[in-house]
Design an enzyme around this catalytic site. Structure first.
Site, PDB file in Angstrom:
ATOM      1  CG  ASP A 163      -1.830  -1.230   1.277  1.00 16.61           C
ATOM      2  OD1 ASP A 163      -1.621  -2.151   0.481  1.00 16.61           O
ATOM      3  OD2 ASP A 163      -2.719  -1.267   2.126  1.00 16.61           O
ATOM      4  CD  GLU A 393      -0.714  -5.989   8.744  1.00 16.53           C
ATOM      5  OE1 GLU A 393      -0.866  -5.383   9.817  1.00 16.53           O
ATOM      6  OE2 GLU A 393      -1.244  -5.631   7.666  1.00 16.53           O
TER       7      GLU A 393
HETATM    8  C1  GLC Z   1      -2.884  -4.448   3.770  1.00 15.95           C
HETATM    9  C2  GLC Z   1      -1.763  -4.988   2.899  1.00 15.95           C
HETATM   10  C3  GLC Z   1      -2.342  -5.871   1.816  1.00 15.95           C
HETATM   11  C4  GLC Z   1      -3.174  -6.973   2.452  1.00 15.95           C
HETATM   12  C5  GLC Z   1      -4.224  -6.414   3.411  1.00 15.95           C
HETATM   13  C6  GLC Z   1      -4.895  -7.495   4.243  1.00 15.95           C
HETATM   14  O1  GLC Z   1      -3.726  -3.612   3.061  1.00 15.95           O
HETATM   15  O2  GLC Z   1      -1.001  -3.972   2.356  1.00 15.95           O
HETATM   16  O3  GLC Z   1      -1.336  -6.429   1.027  1.00 15.95           O
HETATM   17  O4  GLC Z   1      -3.774  -7.758   1.485  1.00 15.95           O
HETATM   18  O5  GLC Z   1      -3.622  -5.522   4.317  1.00 15.95           O
HETATM   19  O6  GLC Z   1      -3.953  -8.271   4.921  1.00 15.95           O
END
Ligand code: GLC
Length: 423
Positions: A163, A393
């Site tokens: 992102d 994460e």
């Molecule tokens: C964030 C990450 C993305 C992922 C999402 C859910 O937006 O950047 O890659 O899919 O979280 O984990």
């Protein structure tokens, strides 16, 4: 009773199961995400193959008529997620969703399921899903490469799955955030705001969603007018690999005409990928197609040339050299962004931290290319990070600190299908 780490990983995935699909983590991400689900299927594969296939089936069941498989699938209305379905106004699919996609790892996951579990059940499942996978790939070509240049473009930073990578910063200058207005973010209520994208970047994310709405999510209109039209190294490398894995699947299923079409697509993509080579940086770099400008930053997707199996001997050698140099700067590989760059930020999401599934992709490519020492080193770092710091994460490349959400599905999945076997 002590619970071992494999059981913990399994339990996280089971706890995040919402009945046929899995959420990335409770609270922060309460819906089904595209590439998260694909990775999670690799975790399920280790203890429940029926459920692994089901994860993929629920994902493709949200496919739009044009072939697009959305980035988030809003199966149930959830209070407290922003931006939710009312903001996206993208009601074009069978299930409420966002109007963009995510890195297409899906076909590679399907191929791994078929390749590793050579049973009549997996062949039957692959036969059922093949047409949807092929349509999804064709959508990337039709919608995201209308120029036919062999590079697929993303229309939103979220479409890259990475992102807030500093690579996108340059393109933000052309995004008008004047109509974004007031809004209430929810992510910073779950996670420390130092680990999340800034407000200025969030404004741009929302302006791009508004632009998509104004185009009624029509592919052609978006391709022609979207202020953000960028070729990401990660998405392109993942897509080339996915096309190659889809080709293997087509051949296994005896689908000759489809196989020939996929071969032609791969040829175009392989040629296209070379446009990402930035000779000054000696790396594969983001290319902004609105300005025709290569990013001056290097992110970890440059190491995915091995995963896509592209690039000359010399170009690959330069990336191995870069791996060496990055390793000297951090304690845990692979940082998502160049640790020597002034924009590097060890805790902020995609501007530095290590991500388990990215390590899996990079290491898989290195292993396939015969660079097993590197592949193992990356696996070992992932093993240590998860063992010592939990199923976060993402992680700090300096201290290993777990960041962002915890009890994270894809981190648990990567443990089960890959990291736990580190030597
Ligand atoms: C964030 C990450 C993305 C992922 C999402 C859910 O937006 O950047 O890659 O899919 O979280 O984990």
């Amino acid at each position: 009773m002590t619970i071992n780490i494999d059981q913990q990983a399994q339990q996280i995935i089971i706890d995040n199961d919402r009945g046929g699909y899995t959420v990335p983590t409770a609270g922060l991400y309460p819906y089904q995400w595209n590439w998260d689900s694909a990775f999670v299927a690799l975790g399920f594969m280790q203890f429940d193959q029926v459920r692994a296939w089901q994860e993929l089936e629920t994902l493709v069941s949200a496919q739009w008529d044009n072939g697009m498989i959305p980035h988030i699938i809003f199966r149930q209305e959830k209070e407290g997620y922003f931006p939710g379905p009312k903001v996206w106004q993208a009601d074009k699919g069978p299930i409420s969703s966002t109007g963009i996609s995510q890195p297409p790892v899906l076909a590679s996951v399907v191929w791994r399921l078929v390749d590793q579990i050579d049973s009549s059940q997996s062949i039957e499942k692959a036969q059922q899903i093949f047409t949807q996978l092929n349509a999804f790939h064709q959508w990337w070509h039709n919608a995201r490469d209308i120029e036919g240049s062999g590079l697929v473009k993303i229309t939103h930073p979220w479409e890259s799955g990475r992102d807030n990578l500093p690579d996108w910063d340059e393109a933000y200058a052309d995004i008008d955030v004047g109509n974004v207005g007031e809004y209430q973010r929810n992510d910073t209520q779950h996670v420390d705001s130092d680990m999340r994208p800034t407000k200025a970047h969030y404004d741009c994310y929302l302006a791009l969603v508004q632009h998509g709405v104004s185009c009624d999510w029509e592919d052609i209109k978006i391709a022609q007018t979207n202020p953000f039209w960028v070729a990401d190294v990660g998405v392109n490398a993942i897509f080339i690999r996915a096309e190659k894995d889809l080709l293997k699947l087509a051949l296994k299923l005896n689908l000759q005409p489809q196989a020939s079409a996929i071969k032609a697509r791969i040829e175009r993509l392989e040629k296209g990928f070379e446009q990402l080579w930035n000779p000054e940086k000696e790396a594969y770099c983001t290319l902004n197609l609105r300005t025709n400008h290569h990013s001056e930053h290097v992110n970890s997707a440059t190491f995915m040339c091995f995963y896509a199996d592209v690039g000359s001997k010399e170009q690959r050698k330069l990336q191995l050299k870069r791996l060496n140099s990055w390793q000297q700067k951090v304690n845990f590989m692979v940082p998502s962004f160049n640790p020597y760059d002034e924009l590097y930020d060890e805790l902020r999401y995609w501007r530095g931290p290590v991500w388990g599934m990215i390590n899996y992709l990079i290491a898989t490519g290195l292993s396939d290319a015969g660079e097993s020492k590197w592949a193992e080193a990356i696996r070992k770092d992932t093993y240590t990070l998860i063992k010592d710091h939990g199923f976060a994460e993402y992680f700090s490349p300096a201290t290993g600190q777990g960041c962002g959400g915890d009890t994270f599905s894809w981190t648990a999945a990567m443990w089960l299908c890959w990291a736990k076997d580190a030597i």
